[in-house]
Scaffold this active site. Structure first.
Site, mmCIF file in Angstrom:
data_model
loop_
_atom_site.group_PDB
_atom_site.id
_atom_site.type_symbol
_atom_site.label_atom_id
_atom_site.label_comp_id
_atom_site.label_asym_id
_atom_site.label_seq_id
_atom_site.Cartn_x
_atom_site.Cartn_y
_atom_site.Cartn_z
ATOM 1 N N ASP A 112 43.693 41.029 42.746
ATOM 2 C CA ASP A 112 43.546 40.744 44.180
ATOM 3 C C ASP A 112 44.829 40.218 44.813
ATOM 4 O O ASP A 112 45.157 40.580 45.945
ATOM 5 C CB ASP A 112 42.358 39.801 44.450
ATOM 6 C CG ASP A 112 42.468 38.469 43.721
ATOM 7 O OD1 ASP A 112 43.296 38.351 42.792
ATOM 8 O OD2 ASP A 112 41.718 37.534 44.079
ATOM 9 N N HIS A 116 41.022 45.576 40.319
ATOM 10 C CA HIS A 116 40.025 45.928 39.297
ATOM 11 C C HIS A 116 38.626 45.957 39.922
ATOM 12 O O HIS A 116 38.388 45.397 40.989
ATOM 13 C CB HIS A 116 40.064 44.915 38.150
ATOM 14 C CG HIS A 116 39.832 43.519 38.621
ATOM 15 N ND1 HIS A 116 38.600 43.065 39.038
ATOM 16 C CD2 HIS A 116 40.695 42.492 38.802
ATOM 17 C CE1 HIS A 116 38.711 41.812 39.435
ATOM 18 N NE2 HIS A 116 39.967 41.441 39.308
#
Ligand SMILES: *[C@@H]1O[C@H](CO)[C@@H](O)[C@H](O)[C@H]1NC(C)=O
Ligand SMILES: *[C@@H]1O[C@H](CO)[C@@H](O)[C@H](O)[C@H]1NC(C)=O
Ligand SMILES: *[C@@H]1O[C@H](CO)[C@@H](O)[C@H](O)[C@H]1NC(C)=O
Ligand SMILES: *[C@@H]1O[C@H](CO)[C@@H](O)[C@H](O)[C@H]1NC(C)=O
Ligand SMILES: *[C@@H]1O[C@H](CO)[C@@H](O)[C@H](O)[C@H]1NC(C)=O
Ligand SMILES: *[C@@H]1O[C@H](CO)[C@@H](O)[C@H](O)[C@H]1NC(C)=O
Ligand SMILES: *[C@@H]1O[C@H](CO)[C@@H](O)[C@H](O)[C@H]1NC(C)=O
Ligand SMILES: *[C@@H]1O[C@H](CO)[C@@H](O)[C@H](O)[C@H]1NC(C)=O
Ligand SMILES: *[C@@H]1O[C@H](CO)[C@@H](O)[C@H](O)[C@H]1NC(C)=O
Length: 482
Positions: free
Chosen positions: A335, A60
């Site tokens: 992540d 993101h």
């Protein structure tokens, strides 16, 4: 005319390594920037090759802090202002008036920030510019995003903002983001975050990070505290400063004063702490986590083998209709998944293990270059025309021999696959790359067994694989509009 904020953003986006830029060395806290060309390979399609299909998995975009981090900022501010203090260091003068930069915490916490909006919209435009043949105006566009949080949908929102840049003003009518519910029990190995259904999964790097922290932090804390009178920071306070540097800059659009508190060599040590955190948490230093994205990578390579024009018999938007996916396979996750996927690509196979007591200066593994905010791993299918007879996969009508290759990029910089780089521009022949990834999967073994999932929680072995890239009828997908 540019606003001050826009000019500042441009200034921090384009600064080069010739002048040290702390924002390019903050690991997972760095706002997005184009990755350095570590291997010196041109990112353009090699001569005789064209890119006819692309897949990417992106973290993101830049975001506001989560609740815990925000509470830490509030506590830090309270500590700073609890009593009067003095400092003669000009880079610490801002502390006298510093407070957390969130203007509306209830609405902002955990969501994409303004800096993130910009990264994602720009990313959409960049992908059209880079690959103009992969999309034309007003074609339907289907992409995917990990559900992540029910109430803080930053991953889905990242997909929606990317789509707006990529598709333009009609994004809402022509685009669809398929949200993949990674906690639905049927989605084992068939989502964008399969670690969420892997019982043995643990992002737990602590054993390999605390030693380094105990070595590098005390001198930094002592140096900073020696500049202050009436205020004394703990090591934990001190480690939030580089984090604040990254976050405040992308939230406000101007360089955070925290970016000047640590010196260049101190930031380099923080960067290494971030490398250890990802390398031993979800990256190449792990034996389970580094394999969890193999089903996803296998599915991308299946799509590459099928080619950019393939039509699938069913599983389209109406479930029982046929589906011709776009040649750009666009996906968003977090992540952890980007770190896992980087490890699965084979780029870091053979990389020396990161020592936990000193910085390995010449490492090519750097978390900042893999999974900063909006960190993106992309795969290009190159179709190359070869004049020499020999290995080729098909012949075009005029007799030219064409061969498919794959190239891996981290944030637009080419990273060769360690064991397979014989093709143009150090690419890997598609068939060889598929064999390499299949061998990794075979060595890993049964996905659910490795994850230690209870028998009662398992799906049939043949279903534990990724198919959502060509089957939109799966019961744990749901479409939202950009
Ligand atoms: C948006 O869609 C409408 C309706 O299909 C079409 O008339 C218009 O040209 C499209 N706009 C752009 C910028 O492509
Ligand atoms: C995702 O799946 C879980 C488990 O089945 C379910 O509880 C949840 O409601 C689903 N979420 C969405 C948004 O469909
Ligand atoms: C360091 O990481 C490796 C790989 O994840 C793990 O096997 C090992 O136990 C860790 N070391 C410590 C001291 O936790
Ligand atoms: C700041 O400078 C003054 C005058 O040189 C000195 O007395 C004081 O101790 C210094 N304070 C700090 C925090 O270094
Ligand atoms: C300041 O904090 C450090 C730890 O960061 C600690 O070692 C030291 O004793 C503290 N000094 C004072 C005067 O409280
Ligand atoms: C896919 O279709 C386009 C448009 O018809 C064509 O130009 C292209 O050559 C095709 N690509 C492949 C690899 O078949
Ligand atoms: C196929 O999908 C259409 C539209 O969603 C629906 O009306 C039709 O009943 C479906 N057919 C079958 C065989 O499932
Ligand atoms: C770094 O240098 C050492 C020799 O000093 C070498 O053994 C190692 O392979 C190098 N690592 C990388 C990632 O290039
Ligand atoms: C699509 O069809 C399959 C097979 O009929 C069914 O199992 C699945 O639930 C359907 N998916 C959706 C989203 O309706």
């Amino acid at each position: 005319m540019k606003t001050v904020a826009a000019a500042t953003i441009a200034a921090f986006a384009i600064s080069t390594e010739a002048q040290f830029e702390p924002l390019h060395h903050l690991g997972g806290s760095s706002p997005w920037f184009e990755g350095p060309n570590v291997f010196g390979i041109s990112p353009d399609a090699p001569e005789g090759c064209s890119v006819d299909q692309v897949a990417f998995a992106s973290r993101h975009g830049s975001r506001y802090p989560d609740t815990g981090a925000y509470n830490g900022w509030v506590a830090l501010s309270e500590k700073i202002h609890a009593q009067p203090f003095t400092t003669n260091a000009s880079e610490l003068a801002f502390l006298q008036t510093w407070k957390p930069v969130l203007t509306n915490p209830a609405a902002q916490i955990a969501q994409i920030s303004l800096g993130g909006y910009k990264e994602l919209y720009d990313m959409g435009v960049d992908y059209r510019w880079k690959y103009p043949s992969l999309y034309s105006e007003n074609e339907p566009f289907v992409m995917w995003a990990n559900k992540y949080q029910e109430f803080g949908p930053r991953v889905v929102d990242s997909g929606r903002l990317f789509a707006r840049g990529y598709l333009g003003p009609n994004a809402t009518s022509v685009g669809q983001v398929y949200v993949v519910n990674q906690t639905d029990p049927r989605s084992i190995a068939n989502s964008l975050a399969p670690s969420d259904l892997c019982a043995n999964y643990a992002d737990d790097p602590a054993g390999n990070t605390t030693t380094w922290a105990s070595i590098y932090l005390p001198p930094i804390a002592a140096r900073i505290n020696s500049l202050l009178s009436g205020l004394n920071f703990t090591e934990s306070d001190i480690t939030s400063f580089p984090y604040l540097c990254g976050f405040e800059t992308q939230i406000t659009g101007s360089r955070s004063p925290w970016c000047s508190v640590w010196t260049e060599s101190e930031i380099a040590q923080y960067e290494y702490a971030q490398d250890l955190r990802y390398y031993y948490g979800t990256g190449p230093g792990t034996s389970l986590e580094s394999n969890l994205m193999l089903p996803f990578l296998t599915a991308i390579l299946q799509r590459f083998a099928d080619g950019p024009n393939a039509t699938y018999a069913s599983g389209g938007p109406d479930n029982n209709s046929s589906f011709t996916p776009n040649p750009l396979i666009a996906t968003f996750a977090n992540d952890g998944q980007i770190s896992q996927l980087a490890a699965a690509t084979g780029v870091f196979d053979g990389h020396p293990r990161l020592p936990i007591t000193r910085v390995l200066a010449n490492r090519t593994y750097r978390a900042t270059n893999v999974n900063p905010m909006r960190g993106t791993i992309s795969f290009e299918r190159l179709t190359c025309t070869s004049s020499s007879p020999g290995a080729y996969s098909n012949s075009s009508a005029d007799g030219e021999e064409q061969q498919q290759h794959v190239r891996v990029k981290f944030n637009d910089a080419v990273y060769p696959v360690a064991a397979c780089q014989s093709g143009p521009g150090r690419s890997c022949p598609l068939a060889e790359y598929r064999a390499l990834v299949d061998a990794k999967s075979a060595a890993f073994g049964d996905w659910q067994e490795r994850c230690g999932n209870e028998e009662s929680e398992r799906v049939p072995v043949e279903e534990a694989r990724t198919t959502f890239l060509w089957d939109l009828g799966l019961g744990w997908l749901r479409a939202v509009r950009p």
